[in-house]
Enzyme design. Structure first.
Site, PDB file in Angstrom:
ATOM      1  N   ASP A 129       0.812  -1.222   0.000  1.00  0.00           N
ATOM      2  CA  ASP A 129       0.000   0.000   0.000  1.00  0.00           C
ATOM      3  C   ASP A 129       0.849   1.277   0.000  1.00  0.00           C
ATOM      4  O   ASP A 129       0.323   2.371  -0.188  1.00  0.00           O
ATOM      5  CB  ASP A 129      -0.947   0.003   1.207  1.00  0.00           C
ATOM      6  CG  ASP A 129      -2.015  -1.073   1.061  1.00  0.00           C
ATOM      7  OD1 ASP A 129      -2.344  -1.440  -0.087  1.00  0.00           O
ATOM      8  OD2 ASP A 129      -2.505  -1.564   2.088  1.00  0.00           O
ATOM      9  N   LYS A 159      -5.126  -2.632  -8.092  1.00  0.00           N
ATOM     10  CA  LYS A 159      -5.626  -2.023  -6.855  1.00  0.00           C
ATOM     11  C   LYS A 159      -6.791  -1.082  -7.182  1.00  0.00           C
ATOM     12  O   LYS A 159      -7.380  -1.183  -8.243  1.00  0.00           O
ATOM     13  CB  LYS A 159      -4.478  -1.310  -6.138  1.00  0.00           C
ATOM     14  CG  LYS A 159      -3.411  -2.275  -5.625  1.00  0.00           C
ATOM     15  CD  LYS A 159      -3.945  -3.106  -4.478  1.00  0.00           C
ATOM     16  CE  LYS A 159      -2.955  -4.124  -3.981  1.00  0.00           C
ATOM     17  NZ  LYS A 159      -3.532  -5.000  -2.964  1.00  0.00           N
TER      18      LYS A 159
HETATM   19  C1  S3P Z   1      -5.313  -5.788   2.658  1.00  0.00           C
HETATM   20  C2  S3P Z   1      -4.424  -6.480   1.883  1.00  0.00           C
HETATM   21  C3  S3P Z   1      -3.768  -5.899   0.709  1.00  0.00           C
HETATM   22  C4  S3P Z   1      -3.827  -4.390   0.734  1.00  0.00           C
HETATM   23  C5  S3P Z   1      -5.185  -3.859   1.062  1.00  0.00           C
HETATM   24  C6  S3P Z   1      -5.644  -4.373   2.415  1.00  0.00           C
HETATM   25  C7  S3P Z   1      -5.943  -6.487   3.781  1.00  0.00           C
HETATM   26  O1  S3P Z   1      -4.450  -6.365  -0.441  1.00  0.00           O
HETATM   27  O2  S3P Z   1      -3.409  -3.854  -0.497  1.00  0.00           O
HETATM   28  O3  S3P Z   1      -5.155  -2.460   1.090  1.00  0.00           O
HETATM   29  O4  S3P Z   1      -6.568  -5.830   4.635  1.00  0.00           O
HETATM   30  O5  S3P Z   1      -5.825  -7.717   3.834  1.00  0.00           O
HETATM   31  P1  S3P Z   1      -4.083  -7.797  -1.085  1.00  0.00           P
HETATM   32  O6  S3P Z   1      -4.258  -8.786  -0.016  1.00  0.00           O
HETATM   33  O7  S3P Z   1      -5.053  -8.012  -2.200  1.00  0.00           O
HETATM   34  O8  S3P Z   1      -2.667  -7.627  -1.568  1.00  0.00           O
END
Ligand code: S3P
Length: 433
Positions: free
Chosen positions: A319, A346
């Site tokens: 992020d 994203k």
């Molecule tokens: C998150 C995991 C990440 C992140 C998102 C929040 C989470 O995504 O980018 O902002 O809360 O598990 P991904 O698991 O798809 O990489």
């Protein structure tokens, strides 16, 4: 949003509750027996979407100041929603709730806004189908229709993408499986679901081959949770303090889960003075105060080698990567980010959005399918910027704009509400011009 450059930032802040942890606290409390109070619940629109979906599934939820009180429905207490469950912009809401809904003996539909409707869901459809749920989608994208099955079949599943959301989806589905569900991740991702399940006394096991296992079906009791401050929100303020000479920022009660602190380590390795004090634990999550000092004008220059960020660092920084690219433009050697094609999936295509905005500010940027490279030591100039509807892009470029020569304007900046509604007000309260 118009942004005027700043001389430095100075002050002390208390961060709003962590978004990732708040989603998990609400969902797991909703499945518990009894009432849980979640203190410092994230004020983000994403976390409000999770609460609204849970309400539609019959969970009683009340907000009280910064806390949320969740009347857990218990293992079989969710009831069929009388409308589609709208997840807004929130991938976490959709992917984690899908894991819960796959194990119910009723059908549900999950929808989202335009951005969420274009994000990949095959990554959760595949394991949930293997567990016996019937899932419909638009070519692997939302809306998702989920015909649940109770109990689900347990699976041993190796994640094809490094994603905490997918890992969490399968673990939550495992609560309603008959037997042992195992998830294997090749690259470590944030472990908030594991910590939160353990906080609610749900046993998990880690085997030597790296599999995380959960035995279902599982019932568990309610428990109060305190959510740490959001380190991914703090990162924008920390970066502003790092880039503006003679800044001083103290961020209180920041979550310091080791799967989330890589940005802090990166800033340190780039020569930024960061001090962590008052370390403690809240609901099995490490927390502390983070102090950042902007470089003194007399400080020796940082190393001039370009910093390469790739491989398993990417999941740890996922992020913060657009922000890291902004920081890279100010470091002597610049920065190159690779193996990050996931960024294109994203809330926006974050590689494209970062490259366009950086170029608009006069940075020299190379774009790759899986990342980007920026030259260092660039005096950015004020420009017309675009959030591309993505909260993290809006905030990363608000930081860039503070360091620029001349005013900037960010179109669509209101999207910061997705994770950090108070961002601009808080930033302005810290800025000295
Ligand atoms: C998150 C995991 C990440 C992140 C998102 C929040 C989470 O995504 O980018 O902002 O809360 O598990 P991904 O698991 O798809 O990489």
């Amino acid at each position: 949003m118009k942004i005027t450059p700043a001389r430095r930032i100075n002050g002390r802040v208390q961060l709003p509750g962590d978004k990732s942890i708040s989603h998990r606290a609400a969902i797991i409390a909703a499945l518990a027996n009894g009432t849980s109070r979640i203190t410092n619940y994230s004020p983000s629109e994403d976390c409000a979407a999770t609460l609204s979906c849970l309400r539609n599934l019959g969970v009683s939820i009340q907000s009280e100041g910064g806390s949320v009180i969740v009347g857990g429905a218990g293992k079989s207490g969710l009831r069929v929603a009388n409308e589609a469950l709208f997840c807004g912009n929130s991938g976490s809401t959709m992917r984690m709730l899908a894991g819960v809904l796959a194990g119910q003996d009723f059908s549900s539909t999950l929808t989202g806004d335009d951005s969420l409707s274009s994000r990949p869901m095959q990554r959760i459809i595949e394991p949930l189908q293997l567990m016996g749920a019937e899932i419909g989608s638009e070519n692997g994208k939302p809306p998702l229709t989920i015909k649940g099955r109770n109990p689900l079949k347990p699976i041993r599943y190796e994640l094809p993408v490094a994603s905490a959301q997918v890992k969490s989806c399968v673990l939550l589905a495992g609560l309603n499986a008959q037997g042992r569900t195992e998830v294997i991740e090749r690259e470590e991702t944030r472990d908030h679901s594991e910590r939160m399940l353990k906080w609610f006394d749900v046993p998990l096991e880690w085997s030597v081959d790296g599999a995380i296992s959960i035995d279902g079906p599982r019932t568990f009791a309610a428990r109060d949770v305190t959510v740490p401050g959001d380190i991914s929100s703090a990162a924008f303020l920390m970066a502003a303090a790092a880039l503006l000479p003679e800044s001083r920022l103290d961020a209180e009660g920041v979550g310091l889960n080791p799967t989330r602190t890589m940005f802090v380590s990166m800033l340190r390795s780039l020569g930024v003075a960061i001090e962590v004090t008052d370390e403690r634990e809240e609901s099995y999550e490490p927390v502390g105060r983070v102090g950042v000092k902007g470089k003194l004008r007399a400080d020796p220059p940082s190393p001039v080698d370009s910093t390469l960020v790739r491989g398993n660092l990417i999941a740890q920084l996922i992020d913060e990567l657009p922000l890291l690219a902004v920081v890279g433009t100010q470091m002597p050697g610049g920065i190159e980010i690779r193996d990050a094609a996931e960024l294109r999936r994203k809330e926006s295509d974050r590689i494209d959005a970062t490259v366009r905005n950086l170029r608009a500010m006069g940075a020299e940027v190379q774009e790759f399918e899986d990342g980007l490279a920026v030259n260092g030591r660039t005096q950015l100039r004020g420009a017309m910027l675009d959030s591309y509807g993505d909260h993290r892009i809006a905030m990363a470029f608000a930081v860039a704009a503070l360091t620029a020569a001349g005013d900037s304007e960010i179109a669509g900046a209101e999207c910061v509400g997705v994770s950090f509604p108070d961002f601009f007000r808080l930033l302005e309260s810290l800025v000295e011009r």
